[in-house]
Motif scaffolding. Structure first.
Motif, PDB file in Angstrom:
ATOM      1  N   MET A   1       1.300  -6.155  10.378  1.00  0.00           N
ATOM      2  CA  MET A   1       1.187  -5.859   9.162  1.00  0.00           C
ATOM      3  C   MET A   1       0.463  -6.849   8.106  1.00  0.00           C
ATOM      4  N   GLY A   2       0.655  -8.124   8.586  1.00  0.00           N
ATOM      5  CA  GLY A   2      -0.113  -9.179   7.904  1.00  0.00           C
ATOM      6  C   GLY A   2      -1.859  -8.957   8.378  1.00  0.00           C
ATOM      7  N   ILE A   3      -2.243  -8.439   9.351  1.00  0.00           N
ATOM      8  CA  ILE A   3      -3.630  -8.260   9.440  1.00  0.00           C
ATOM      9  C   ILE A   3      -4.065  -6.924   8.528  1.00  0.00           C
ATOM     10  N   VAL A   4      -2.884  -5.934   8.578  1.00  0.00           N
ATOM     11  CA  VAL A   4      -3.326  -4.825   7.601  1.00  0.00           C
ATOM     12  C   VAL A   4      -3.373  -5.185   6.108  1.00  0.00           C
ATOM     13  N   ASN A   5      -2.349  -6.181   5.905  1.00  0.00           N
ATOM     14  CA  ASN A   5      -2.379  -6.670   4.511  1.00  0.00           C
ATOM     15  C   ASN A   5      -3.719  -7.381   4.158  1.00  0.00           C
ATOM     16  N   THR A   6      -4.213  -8.016   5.036  1.00  0.00           N
ATOM     17  CA  THR A   6      -5.394  -8.656   4.977  1.00  0.00           C
ATOM     18  C   THR A   6      -6.815  -7.590   4.736  1.00  0.00           C
ATOM     19  N   TYR A   7      -6.869  -6.788   5.592  1.00  0.00           N
ATOM     20  CA  TYR A   7      -8.189  -5.938   5.745  1.00  0.00           C
ATOM     21  C   TYR A   7      -7.976  -4.725   5.084  1.00  0.00           C
ATOM     22  N   PHE A   8      -6.639  -3.936   4.864  1.00  0.00           N
ATOM     23  CA  PHE A   8      -6.591  -2.568   4.557  1.00  0.00           C
ATOM     24  C   PHE A   8      -6.557  -2.456   3.226  1.00  0.00           C
ATOM     25  N   PRO A   9      -7.261  -1.561   2.573  1.00  0.00           N
ATOM     26  CA  PRO A   9      -7.522  -1.289   1.006  1.00  0.00           C
ATOM     27  C   PRO A   9      -6.045  -0.950   0.559  1.00  0.00           C
ATOM     28  N   ILE A  10      -5.164  -1.716   0.592  1.00  0.00           N
ATOM     29  CA  ILE A  10      -3.692  -1.190   0.064  1.00  0.00           C
ATOM     30  C   ILE A  10      -3.609  -0.692  -1.122  1.00  0.00           C
ATOM     31  N   GLU A  11      -4.537  -1.074  -2.339  1.00  0.00           N
ATOM     32  CA  GLU A  11      -4.430  -0.427  -3.638  1.00  0.00           C
ATOM     33  C   GLU A  11      -4.842   1.135  -3.209  1.00  0.00           C
ATOM     34  N   ARG A  12      -5.819   1.481  -2.354  1.00  0.00           N
ATOM     35  CA  ARG A  12      -6.252   2.757  -2.436  1.00  0.00           C
ATOM     36  C   ARG A  12      -4.922   3.809  -1.611  1.00  0.00           C
ATOM     37  N   LEU A  13      -4.550   3.091  -0.664  1.00  0.00           N
ATOM     38  CA  LEU A  13      -3.169   3.509  -0.040  1.00  0.00           C
ATOM     39  C   LEU A  13      -2.364   4.062  -1.159  1.00  0.00           C
ATOM     40  N   LYS A  14      -1.910   2.936  -1.925  1.00  0.00           N
ATOM     41  CA  LYS A  14      -1.218   2.992  -3.141  1.00  0.00           C
ATOM     42  C   LYS A  14      -1.239   4.328  -3.967  1.00  0.00           C
ATOM     43  N   ASN A  15      -2.491   4.379  -4.328  1.00  0.00           N
ATOM     44  CA  ASN A  15      -2.770   5.396  -5.290  1.00  0.00           C
ATOM     45  C   ASN A  15      -2.815   6.838  -4.871  1.00  0.00           C
ATOM     46  N   TYR A  16      -3.278   6.807  -3.330  1.00  0.00           N
ATOM     47  CA  TYR A  16      -3.017   8.108  -2.608  1.00  0.00           C
ATOM     48  C   TYR A  16      -1.833   8.474  -2.541  1.00  0.00           C
ATOM     49  N   LEU A  17      -0.789   7.694  -2.187  1.00  0.00           N
ATOM     50  CA  LEU A  17       0.764   8.038  -2.144  1.00  0.00           C
ATOM     51  C   LEU A  17       1.418   8.282  -3.264  1.00  0.00           C
ATOM     52  N   ASN A  18       0.903   7.753  -4.447  1.00  0.00           N
ATOM     53  CA  ASN A  18       1.560   8.076  -5.840  1.00  0.00           C
ATOM     54  C   ASN A  18       0.697   9.247  -6.506  1.00  0.00           C
ATOM     55  N   ARG A  19      -0.283   9.811  -5.806  1.00  0.00           N
ATOM     56  CA  ARG A  19      -1.017  10.971  -6.679  1.00  0.00           C
ATOM     57  C   ARG A  19       0.237  12.317  -6.706  1.00  0.00           C
ATOM     58  N   LYS A  20       0.310  12.735  -7.698  1.00  0.00           N
ATOM     59  CA  LYS A  20       1.210  13.912  -7.822  1.00  0.00           C
ATOM     60  C   LYS A  20       0.918  15.052  -7.105  1.00  0.00           C
ATOM     61  N   LYS A  21      -0.440  15.508  -6.656  1.00  0.00           N
ATOM     62  CA  LYS A  21      -0.568  16.630  -6.093  1.00  0.00           C
ATOM     63  C   LYS A  21      -0.093  16.700  -4.503  1.00  0.00           C
ATOM     64  N   LEU A  22       0.445  15.603  -4.136  1.00  0.00           N
ATOM     65  CA  LEU A  22       1.048  15.574  -2.815  1.00  0.00           C
ATOM     66  C   LEU A  22       2.136  16.107  -2.653  1.00  0.00           C
ATOM     67  N   TYR A  23       2.933  16.378  -3.929  1.00  0.00           N
ATOM     68  CA  TYR A  23       4.162  17.270  -3.901  1.00  0.00           C
ATOM     69  C   TYR A  23       5.022  16.757  -3.040  1.00  0.00           C
ATOM     70  N   GLY A  24       5.534  15.534  -2.961  1.00  0.00           N
ATOM     71  CA  GLY A  24       6.510  15.119  -2.238  1.00  0.00           C
ATOM     72  C   GLY A  24       6.140  14.928  -0.612  1.00  0.00           C
ATOM     73  N   LEU A  25       4.777  15.295  -0.099  1.00  0.00           N
ATOM     74  CA  LEU A  25       4.315  15.122   1.324  1.00  0.00           C
ATOM     75  C   LEU A  25       4.417  13.644   1.503  1.00  0.00           C
ATOM     76  N   GLU A  26       4.147  12.661   0.828  1.00  0.00           N
ATOM     77  CA  GLU A  26       4.335  11.212   1.105  1.00  0.00           C
ATOM     78  C   GLU A  26       5.455  10.893   1.845  1.00  0.00           C
ATOM     79  N   TYR A  27       6.370  11.250   1.391  1.00  0.00           N
ATOM     80  CA  TYR A  27       7.812  11.228   2.128  1.00  0.00           C
ATOM     81  C   TYR A  27       7.801  11.800   3.416  1.00  0.00           C
ATOM     82  N   PHE A  28       7.254  12.911   3.561  1.00  0.00           N
ATOM     83  CA  PHE A  28       7.449  13.798   4.982  1.00  0.00           C
ATOM     84  C   PHE A  28       6.192  13.101   5.753  1.00  0.00           C
ATOM     85  N   PHE A  29       5.093  12.391   5.409  1.00  0.00           N
ATOM     86  CA  PHE A  29       4.262  11.833   6.309  1.00  0.00           C
ATOM     87  C   PHE A  29       4.976  10.397   6.596  1.00  0.00           C
ATOM     88  N   SER A  30       5.639   9.651   5.721  1.00  0.00           N
ATOM     89  CA  SER A  30       6.427   8.543   6.280  1.00  0.00           C
ATOM     90  C   SER A  30       7.452   8.856   7.175  1.00  0.00           C
TER      91      SER A  30
END
Length: 324
Positions: free
Chosen positions: A50-79
């Motif tokens: 997770m340290g590597i992920v936090n260093t290289y992965f675009p976390i902000e983009r992932l946060k925005n994706y998971l927070n988009r309303k059009k997912l209709y709760g699928l972010e919880y299902f995917f998790s």
């Protein structure tokens, strides 16, 4: 994956120390050695990754994706799906929870993973098919994923971020500061010492909680008599499901370890739905897990999580007994 570790624990306890394989002490110590080493290895590896992920992965983009309303709760299902395919018990899921929080994943989505990860794994699924058949296995898997999805969604409706521990808040503050003062691009090998030291600091921060939690679980694993559960859960009355969940909370085992015990329960007259509810509470709710979570959450937040998950498991147990 950890067969070598089980052989080491067997050799150390039963051969070197000469403690009997059938004794309560031997079983408890074997469990303690195996799970302590396994969880510490997983703890470091997961936090390091997770340290590597936090260093290289675009976390902000992932946060925005998971927070988009059009997912209709699928972010919880995917998790929850992700939790189901990761072979971690409740205690070894905690470091990944820390990593999720570090990465800025919404707390409710993170809870979906934390709930589902210990409940469902591929080893337990394979054992379930052989012991109880395809129908029971499908109900078990689907219910585990839905439990994480619904539980995470419910928990997201509360403002729970202030209930995280000061230790986690400090980690988050450090991440923000590091993001604000971004250094020039460095190679992976240049970042490796920093990532390794950060992972080791987190391991040291939770080490005492890991040892205390596994010690409690080992004592329960070695000394609580199996017939105790059969005597109280075999009647099929309505109250046996909530009683099974309440009794299971002090226990600690991963799903693969508890499935053979559930088979014995069913063979001795415990309804399958009640037995599955007991299994889910054993792997998804436990005093050892609460001990570990105390490092990252306040007691109030732990109580809220346990309350929501307990209610979901009890309802699931009633549904299991109707369907099975």
């Amino acid at each position: 994956m950890f067969d070598w570790l089980q052989h080491f624990a067997d050799w150390l306890i039963y051969s070197v120390f000469g403690i009997g394989t059938e004794t309560h002490l031997g079983i408890a110590l074997n469990f303690f050695i195996y799970d302590t080493i396994k969880i510490l290895i997983l703890l470091f590896v997961i936090v390091f990754i997770m340290g590597i992920v936090n260093t290289y992965f675009p976390i902000e983009r992932l946060k925005n994706y998971l927070n988009r309303k059009k997912l209709y709760g699928l972010e919880y299902f995917f998790s929850s799906i992700f939790g189901a395919i990761t072979p971690f018990c409740s205690c070894s899921s905690v470091p990944l929870f820390i990593g999720f929080v570090q990465g800025g994943i919404p707390l409710g989505v993170t809870f979906s993973f934390l709930i589902t990860s210990p409940l469902v794994n591929e080893v337990a699924v394979a054992m379930f098919i052989g012991m109880f058949g395809l129908k029971a296995t499908l109900i078990y898997v689907v219910s585990g994923i839905l439990l994480g999805t619904i539980g995470g969604w419910l928990l997201s409706k509360f403002n729970l971020e202030p209930l995280l521990s000061d230790w986690v808040k400090q980690i988050l503050d450090n991440n923000i500061q590091q993001a604000e003062f971004q250094e020039e691009k460095r190679t992976f090998y240049q970042r490796l010492p920093e990532i390794t030291n950060s992972a080791w600091d987190i391991v040291k921060g939770v080490l005492l909680y890991v040892i205390i939690g596994i010690s409690i679980g080992a004592a329960m694993h070695g000394y609580v008599p199996e017939n105790f559960f059969n005597d109280y859960l075999g009647g099929g009355e309505w109250w046996t499901v909530p009683l099974a969940v309440i009794i299971a909370v002090p226990m600690y085992a991963n799903a693969a370890g508890i499935v053979p015990v559930i088979e014995v329960f069913v063979a001795k007259g415990v309804p399958l739905g009640t037995a599955i509810a007991f299994m889910m509470a054993t792997v998804g709710l436990s005093i050892p897990e609460a001990t570990l979570l105390k490092k990252v959450m306040s007691l109030k937040l732990i109580a809220i999580i346990f309350g929501v998950v307990t209610l979901c498991i009890i309802l699931s147990g009633f549904v299991f007994n109707i369907l099975l």
